[in-house]
Enzyme design. Structure first.
Site, PDB file in Angstrom:
ATOM      1  N   LYS A  72     -43.591  12.854  12.072  1.00  0.00           N
ATOM      2  CA  LYS A  72     -44.586  12.801  13.138  1.00  0.00           C
ATOM      3  C   LYS A  72     -46.007  13.089  12.657  1.00  0.00           C
ATOM      4  O   LYS A  72     -46.974  12.620  13.262  1.00  0.00           O
ATOM      5  CB  LYS A  72     -44.221  13.779  14.256  1.00  0.00           C
ATOM      6  N   ASP A 108     -44.715  12.796  23.764  1.00  0.00           N
ATOM      7  CA  ASP A 108     -44.020  14.074  23.954  1.00  0.00           C
ATOM      8  C   ASP A 108     -44.768  14.927  24.981  1.00  0.00           C
ATOM      9  O   ASP A 108     -44.164  15.561  25.845  1.00  0.00           O
ATOM     10  CB  ASP A 108     -43.914  14.838  22.632  1.00  0.00           C
TER      11      ASP A 108
END
Length: 299
Positions: A72, A108
């Site tokens: 990420k 997210d």
């Protein structure tokens, strides 16, 4: 009909539910979509190869890829554009591949935000404790601040990481601390968010002591496999309202699906599908509760 190609890049993702969730939602919407797993181990690749994998996906005609652990942050160096929220969080979990190159996003934080608004409408945000300062914790912290949290205490096994997150996001409203401070902090908090791997099927345990929970302290969980973690069982026993990690997961998937396809998915339908996919745990999981005062702003 041309098949729209999407997928997930990460390590140890062989049991991911993302393909089922994305492909089923696409079918309902009349879209031909394939969601593939690009597991680093299976591909013989390292986390540092994420840029090469993006280029391979582009050359193969993919519309986009979700990115998970451990890529990420590593993927940031290979993007052409970055959304402001992803830049602030310092992590990307969704890459859209288009004519302008690779565009990085973070769903997210929007997933956590929407899940909290849906599942714990009215939860007071005056003072919140966040357990875990990793990628999921950073996304949750960003969402809590966006919703208007007045004070956020972040505790982590690595206190330096918690301090860095506080400094990066908002040193006036966010404070980094040690896990040993958790009982004291919870005594003054209105809510607690758990954002570590503890409680997952392969990381059993409970990061937040059950004796620190009480009826007026809401609890939000990031872990969604199983949906009914030890923490949520303790929250239920203490009489606290709580939010399972499935809502965040379903909403982040829906937000990524929207970016990939341009279509409007149904997060509630995707959440229901997620509960079906983890049915053995769901059968033991009571639904999250809701509060009445101080409603959270809806997105």
């Amino acid at each position: 009909m041309t098949t729209l190609l999407t997928g997930l890049v990460g390590s140890g993702i062989g049991f991911s539910l993302s393909p089922a969730m994305h492909e089923r939602e696409a079918t309902v919407l009349g879209l031909e979509l394939r969601y593939d797993l690009w597991d680093l181990h299976a591909l013989g690749a390292s986390p540092g190869d994420v840029g090469d994998l993006l280029r391979r996906a582009r050359d193969a005609g993919y519309r986009g890829l979700n990115i998970t652990h451990p890529c990420k942050q590593l993927v940031l160096a290979h993007l052409d554009t970055l959304s402001p929220d992803a830049a602030a969080i310092g992590a990307v979990n969704t890459v859209v591949i288009g004519e302008d190159g690779f565009a990085g996003h973070n769903t997210d934080w929007t997933g956590f935000r929407r899940g909290l608004v849906d599942g714990l409408a009215g939860a007071p945000l005056d003072r919140v404790v966040l357990v875990g300062a990793g990628g999921a914790g950073a996304a949750a912290a960003y969402a809590l601040l966006d919703l208007g949290a007045e004070r956020l205490d972040v505790v982590d096994a690595d206190p330096d990481r918690a301090a860095r997150l506080a400094a990066d996001l908002d040193p006036h409203r966010v404070r980094g601390g040690r896990l040993t401070e958790l009982p004291t902090l919870l005594g003054h908090a209105h809510g607690v968010v758990h954002a570590t791997p503890v409680g997952m099927a392969d990381h059993p345990g409970q990061a937040v002591p059950g004796n620190c929970l009480r009826p007026d302290l809401w609890v939000a969980e990031i872990v969604f496999r199983p949906l009914h973690t030890a923490l949520l069982a303790a929250a239920a026993e203490a009489g606290a309202v709580f939010l399972d990690g499935g809502r965040m997961n379903a909403h982040q998937a829906a937000d990524a699906f929207r970016l990939f396809t341009g279509l409007e998915p149904d997060p509630s339908r995707m959440y229901a599908h997620l509960r079906e996919l983890v049915a053995p745990e769901v059968s033991r999981a009571p639904l999250s509760g809701a509060l009445s005062p101080h409603p959270i702003e809806r997105m």
